[in-house]
Design a protein around this motif. Structure first.
Motif, PDB file in Angstrom:
ATOM      1  N   TYR A   1      -6.077 -18.855 -13.548  1.00  0.00           N
ATOM      2  CA  TYR A   1      -5.933 -17.532 -14.160  1.00  0.00           C
ATOM      3  C   TYR A   1      -4.530 -17.003 -13.849  1.00  0.00           C
ATOM      4  O   TYR A   1      -4.352 -16.226 -12.905  1.00  0.00           O
ATOM      5  N   PRO A   2      -3.520 -17.408 -14.596  1.00  0.00           N
ATOM      6  CA  PRO A   2      -2.125 -17.166 -14.204  1.00  0.00           C
ATOM      7  C   PRO A   2      -1.550 -15.804 -14.571  1.00  0.00           C
ATOM      8  O   PRO A   2      -0.427 -15.490 -14.202  1.00  0.00           O
ATOM      9  N   TRP A   3      -2.297 -14.973 -15.287  1.00  0.00           N
ATOM     10  CA  TRP A   3      -1.684 -13.805 -15.929  1.00  0.00           C
ATOM     11  C   TRP A   3      -1.149 -12.785 -14.932  1.00  0.00           C
ATOM     12  O   TRP A   3      -0.070 -12.238 -15.130  1.00  0.00           O
ATOM     13  N   VAL A   4      -1.871 -12.503 -13.875  1.00  0.00           N
ATOM     14  CA  VAL A   4      -1.387 -11.534 -12.875  1.00  0.00           C
ATOM     15  C   VAL A   4      -0.148 -12.089 -12.178  1.00  0.00           C
ATOM     16  O   VAL A   4       0.814 -11.365 -11.932  1.00  0.00           O
ATOM     17  N   LYS A   5      -0.161 -13.361 -11.849  1.00  0.00           N
ATOM     18  CA  LYS A   5       1.002 -13.976 -11.197  1.00  0.00           C
ATOM     19  C   LYS A   5       2.230 -13.904 -12.097  1.00  0.00           C
ATOM     20  O   LYS A   5       3.336 -13.615 -11.635  1.00  0.00           O
ATOM     21  N   GLU A   6       2.035 -14.168 -13.376  1.00  0.00           N
ATOM     22  CA  GLU A   6       3.160 -14.116 -14.324  1.00  0.00           C
ATOM     23  C   GLU A   6       3.731 -12.710 -14.412  1.00  0.00           C
ATOM     24  O   GLU A   6       4.952 -12.524 -14.467  1.00  0.00           O
ATOM     25  N   LEU A   7       2.864 -11.713 -14.399  1.00  0.00           N
ATOM     26  CA  LEU A   7       3.316 -10.325 -14.467  1.00  0.00           C
ATOM     27  C   LEU A   7       3.971  -9.882 -13.159  1.00  0.00           C
ATOM     28  O   LEU A   7       4.855  -9.022 -13.174  1.00  0.00           O
ATOM     29  N   SER A   8       3.532 -10.474 -12.046  1.00  0.00           N
ATOM     30  CA  SER A   8       4.025 -10.065 -10.727  1.00  0.00           C
ATOM     31  C   SER A   8       5.248 -10.848 -10.282  1.00  0.00           C
ATOM     32  O   SER A   8       5.926 -10.448  -9.330  1.00  0.00           O
ATOM     33  N   GLY A   9       5.513 -11.973 -10.907  1.00  0.00           N
ATOM     34  CA  GLY A   9       6.612 -12.818 -10.467  1.00  0.00           C
ATOM     35  C   GLY A   9       6.276 -13.605  -9.223  1.00  0.00           C
ATOM     36  O   GLY A   9       7.169 -14.040  -8.488  1.00  0.00           O
ATOM     37  N   GLY A  10       4.983 -13.790  -8.944  1.00  0.00           N
ATOM     38  CA  GLY A  10       4.561 -14.546  -7.775  1.00  0.00           C
ATOM     39  C   GLY A  10       3.413 -13.859  -7.067  1.00  0.00           C
ATOM     40  O   GLY A  10       2.931 -12.799  -7.493  1.00  0.00           O
ATOM     41  N   ILE A  11       2.947 -14.475  -5.980  1.00  0.00           N
ATOM     42  CA  ILE A  11       1.841 -13.943  -5.189  1.00  0.00           C
ATOM     43  C   ILE A  11       2.295 -13.798  -3.743  1.00  0.00           C
ATOM     44  O   ILE A  11       2.873 -14.728  -3.180  1.00  0.00           O
ATOM     45  N   ALA A  12       2.049 -12.646  -3.171  1.00  0.00           N
ATOM     46  CA  ALA A  12       2.434 -12.398  -1.777  1.00  0.00           C
ATOM     47  C   ALA A  12       1.179 -12.150  -0.956  1.00  0.00           C
ATOM     48  O   ALA A  12       0.304 -11.388  -1.356  1.00  0.00           O
ATOM     49  N   SER A  13       1.077 -12.821   0.183  1.00  0.00           N
ATOM     50  CA  SER A  13      -0.094 -12.669   1.040  1.00  0.00           C
ATOM     51  C   SER A  13       0.243 -12.129   2.417  1.00  0.00           C
ATOM     52  O   SER A  13      -0.655 -11.812   3.188  1.00  0.00           O
ATOM     53  N   ASP A  14       1.529 -12.026   2.740  1.00  0.00           N
ATOM     54  CA  ASP A  14       1.938 -11.565   4.062  1.00  0.00           C
ATOM     55  C   ASP A  14       2.057 -10.049   4.089  1.00  0.00           C
ATOM     56  O   ASP A  14       2.017  -9.381   3.051  1.00  0.00           O
ATOM     57  N   HIS A  15       2.240  -9.490   5.291  1.00  0.00           N
ATOM     58  CA  HIS A  15       2.398  -8.047   5.467  1.00  0.00           C
ATOM     59  C   HIS A  15       3.629  -7.564   4.694  1.00  0.00           C
ATOM     60  O   HIS A  15       4.677  -8.224   4.716  1.00  0.00           O
ATOM     61  N   PRO A  16       3.538  -6.448   3.967  1.00  0.00           N
ATOM     62  CA  PRO A  16       4.680  -5.947   3.178  1.00  0.00           C
ATOM     63  C   PRO A  16       5.957  -5.771   3.986  1.00  0.00           C
ATOM     64  O   PRO A  16       7.052  -6.022   3.492  1.00  0.00           O
ATOM     65  N   ARG A  17       5.829  -5.337   5.266  1.00  0.00           N
ATOM     66  CA  ARG A  17       7.022  -5.139   6.083  1.00  0.00           C
ATOM     67  C   ARG A  17       7.721  -6.463   6.360  1.00  0.00           C
ATOM     68  O   ARG A  17       8.944  -6.571   6.296  1.00  0.00           O
ATOM     69  N   ARG A  18       6.925  -7.507   6.653  1.00  0.00           N
ATOM     70  CA  ARG A  18       7.523  -8.813   6.895  1.00  0.00           C
ATOM     71  C   ARG A  18       8.141  -9.381   5.629  1.00  0.00           C
ATOM     72  O   ARG A  18       9.176 -10.050   5.676  1.00  0.00           O
ATOM     73  N   ARG A  19       7.512  -9.118   4.495  1.00  0.00           N
ATOM     74  CA  ARG A  19       8.090  -9.585   3.228  1.00  0.00           C
ATOM     75  C   ARG A  19       9.423  -8.897   2.967  1.00  0.00           C
ATOM     76  O   ARG A  19      10.375  -9.528   2.500  1.00  0.00           O
ATOM     77  N   ALA A  20       9.480  -7.590   3.261  1.00  0.00           N
ATOM     78  CA  ALA A  20      10.724  -6.841   3.043  1.00  0.00           C
ATOM     79  C   ALA A  20      11.838  -7.376   3.942  1.00  0.00           C
ATOM     80  O   ALA A  20      12.989  -7.523   3.508  1.00  0.00           O
TER      81      ALA A  20
ATOM     82  N   PRO B   1       0.784  -1.241   0.000  1.00  0.00           N
ATOM     83  CA  PRO B   1       0.000   0.000   0.000  1.00  0.00           C
ATOM     84  C   PRO B   1       0.814   1.290   0.000  1.00  0.00           C
ATOM     85  O   PRO B   1       0.315   2.322  -0.459  1.00  0.00           O
ATOM     86  N   ASN B   2       2.036   1.257   0.508  1.00  0.00           N
ATOM     87  CA  ASN B   2       2.829   2.484   0.597  1.00  0.00           C
ATOM     88  C   ASN B   2       3.857   2.609  -0.526  1.00  0.00           C
ATOM     89  O   ASN B   2       4.713   3.495  -0.473  1.00  0.00           O
ATOM     90  N   HIS B   3       3.766   1.755  -1.524  1.00  0.00           N
ATOM     91  CA  HIS B   3       4.700   1.802  -2.643  1.00  0.00           C
ATOM     92  C   HIS B   3       4.361   2.997  -3.539  1.00  0.00           C
ATOM     93  O   HIS B   3       3.276   3.053  -4.131  1.00  0.00           O
TER      94      HIS B   3
ATOM     95  N   GLN C   1      -2.841   9.489   3.484  1.00  0.00           N
ATOM     96  CA  GLN C   1      -3.158   8.198   4.080  1.00  0.00           C
ATOM     97  C   GLN C   1      -2.012   7.205   3.989  1.00  0.00           C
ATOM     98  O   GLN C   1      -1.919   6.284   4.810  1.00  0.00           O
ATOM     99  N   HIS C   2      -1.119   7.371   3.016  1.00  0.00           N
ATOM    100  CA  HIS C   2      -0.082   6.366   2.802  1.00  0.00           C
ATOM    101  C   HIS C   2       1.346   6.846   3.045  1.00  0.00           C
ATOM    102  O   HIS C   2       2.241   6.015   3.212  1.00  0.00           O
TER     103      HIS C   2
END
Length: 266
Positions: free
Chosen positions: A214-233, A89-91, A144-145
């Motif tokens: 429906y793989p197109w978004v995943k292919e464009l994103s290089g994967g799917i992330a479901s965790d908090h952005p800070r923890r991913r970073a 969200p803060n990107h 907000q961000h």
């Protein structure tokens, strides 16, 4: 970040410059093809009323709809205009709307009602109102961000509700600058009302299971992330650090050669 720094950064963004230019051009058209003062006021008021409702419905049923990613030609657009924003969200790169989607949408929402009220002049006034309202929305969205702490209670309230939309449950609080329609349509909530975090708050329901079909978004994103952005970073930083510390294949071979007394250049 201070308010002055926020304002400076906001007005330097290319989308805001473009919006202001479009609004100025629309006001010139309204001046050249004027309707009566009452009609112009009516066009302004109608656009200001319609805009929040249209935004709410688009946000709820299109941006959060479970169908755009199922259509290949729409997948990249949906990814850019909303999926990426919820992934982080803060990107800053995806904080502002894309001109090629926002401008036609504002035009479709405001020009017809303005034309019905005051012809060409009314349509131009309504469109200018919609574009300037978009500027206001984008400014509040920045508050907000970005790392800015508002002092005004009503802005604090607005920021809290929007943060809940991004970090608690994506299925609610669809407004940006007000939550009238959330109250009316039953989508308003506060964190205390939904104590558990939605498992799809960062991926909008586009899960690994969905991506198999429906793989197109995943292919464009290089994967799917479901965790908090800070923890991913933090996880990515730890991974990079570990990879940097790990010996390379060449280093391993050189060490093995040295251990057995071999000439690595042979």
């Amino acid at each position: 970040m201070t308010l002055g720094q926020l304002v400076s950064a906001y007005f330097q963004h290319y989308t805001i410059i473009a919006y202001l230019a479009i609004a100025a051009a629309s006001l010139v058209v309204a001046f050249l093809y004027p309707a009566s003062p009452l009609q112009m006021l009516g066009a302004f008021a109608a656009a200001a009323f319609v805009y929040p409702l249209v935004w709410h419905l688009l946000h709820q049923y299109i941006l959060h709809g479970q169908w755009p990613y199922k259509i290949k030609i729409l997948a990249s657009t949906w990814k850019r205009i909303h999926y990426d924003h919820h992934q982080d969200p803060n990107h800053l790169e995806v904080l502002f709307g894309a001109l090629h989607t926002t401008v036609p949408t504002v035009a479709a929402a405001t020009i017809p009602v303005g034309w019905l009220i005051g012809g060409m002049g009314g349509a131009a006034m309504a469109f200018a109102t919609g574009i300037l309202t978009t500027c206001y929305y984008e400014f509040m969205h920045c508050i907000q961000h970005l790392a800015f702490k508002p002092k005004w209670k009503w802005v604090q309230h607005m920021k809290q509700r929007h943060n809940e939309h991004h970090y608690v449950d994506e299925d609610g609080n669809f407004g940006i600058t007000n939550y009238w329609w959330d109250h009316i349509l039953g989508t308003y909530y506060e964190k205390k009302d939904r104590p558990g975090r939605s498992p799809t708050v960062f991926n909008l329901g586009y899960t690994e299971e969905v991506a198999k079909k429906y793989p197109w978004v995943k292919e464009l994103s290089g994967g799917i992330a479901s965790d908090h952005p800070r923890r991913r970073a933090l996880a990515n930083a730890a991974k990079i650090k570990a990879e940097a510390a790990a010996p390379t294949e060449e280093q391993i071979l050189a060490h093995a050669a040295e251990a057995v007394g071999m000439d690595t250049e042979a």
